[in-house]
Motif scaffolding. Structure first.
Motif, short mmCIF file in Angstrom:
data_model
loop_
_atom_site.label_atom_id
_atom_site.label_comp_id
_atom_site.label_asym_id
_atom_site.label_seq_id
_atom_site.Cartn_x
_atom_site.Cartn_y
_atom_site.Cartn_z
N LEU A 61 -2.37 3.24 -1.63
CA LEU A 61 -1.84 2.00 -0.82
C LEU A 61 -0.39 2.16 -1.13
CD1 LEU A 61 -4.40 -0.95 -1.36
CD2 LEU A 61 -3.84 0.31 0.52
N LEU A 62 0.25 2.22 -2.11
CA LEU A 62 1.41 2.57 -2.65
C LEU A 62 2.31 3.50 -1.41
CD1 LEU A 62 2.45 2.33 -6.04
CD2 LEU A 62 3.27 1.05 -4.46
N ARG A 63 1.54 4.71 -1.38
CA ARG A 63 2.17 5.60 -0.37
C ARG A 63 2.08 5.13 1.21
NH1 ARG A 63 2.58 10.21 -3.26
NH2 ARG A 63 1.60 10.32 -5.15
N GLN A 64 0.66 4.37 1.39
CA GLN A 64 0.63 3.81 2.61
C GLN A 64 1.86 2.73 2.88
OE1 GLN A 64 -3.27 2.21 3.29
NE2 GLN A 64 -2.56 1.42 5.22
N GLN A 65 2.13 1.78 2.00
CA GLN A 65 2.90 0.84 2.05
C GLN A 65 4.47 1.12 2.30
OE1 GLN A 65 2.82 -2.25 -0.76
NE2 GLN A 65 4.58 -3.48 0.13
N PHE A 66 4.53 2.25 1.61
CA PHE A 66 6.02 2.96 1.77
C PHE A 66 6.07 3.36 3.10
CE2 PHE A 66 8.34 6.94 1.93
CZ PHE A 66 9.30 6.74 1.43
#
Length: 155
Positions: A61-66
């Protein structure tokens, strides 16, 4: 407000009937922009059946939010302004509390060893609060690739 009303094709008075000040409009925009991220967060939590799933989900999710923030300059501006604008800071904090409450419940459910609620709530607040900071830092630091921050946050 006049520029927003013009772009929306409504009278400025109509806009002021809905939002008494520009801060209310900004808070609403923040809420709308964060909705997609919050929904993805809740979906990830509902699909996590183990601590490993939870950690992998957080990293994903961090990668997606980024990627979401990187492709949406308005959201980056809103997240950056949340530290400067009192109403946005309040909206960001309320959003953090809401997400931390859901994360707390998942942590308590997944824990195979006793963990007290206060510890789970505190850890959840830290994780959710630092989350957007990690994304902002990943986007702003031109000297290091985002992986530096995203991978270490998971750890």
């Amino acid at each position: 407000m006049p520029e927003v009303a013009k772009r929306a094709g409504v009278a400025v008075g109509t806009l002021y009937q809905i939002y008494q000040a520009s801060s209310g409009l900004v808070e609403k925009l923040f809420s709308i922009e964060m909705q997609r991220i919050d929904e993805a967060f809740r979906t990830m939590l509902s699909q996590s059946k183990s601590w490993s799933d939870l950690l992998d989900g957080i990293e994903g999710l961090l990668r997606q939010q980024f990627d979401i923030v990187k492709s949406n300059p308005a959201l980056l501006t809103l997240l950056g302004a949340s530290g400067l604008h009192a109403e946005l800071q309040k909206a960001d904090f309320e959003n953090t509390k809401k997400n931390a409450a859901v994360l707390t419940e998942k942590m308590l459910k997944l824990s195979d060893t006793p963990i007290d609620r206060f510890t789970a709530e505190t850890l959840s607040m830290l994780i959710c609060h630092l989350w957007s900071g990690v994304v902002r830092l990943s986007l702003l630091d031109q000297d290091n690739p985002p992986e530096v921050y995203l991978a270490h946050f998971k750890g």
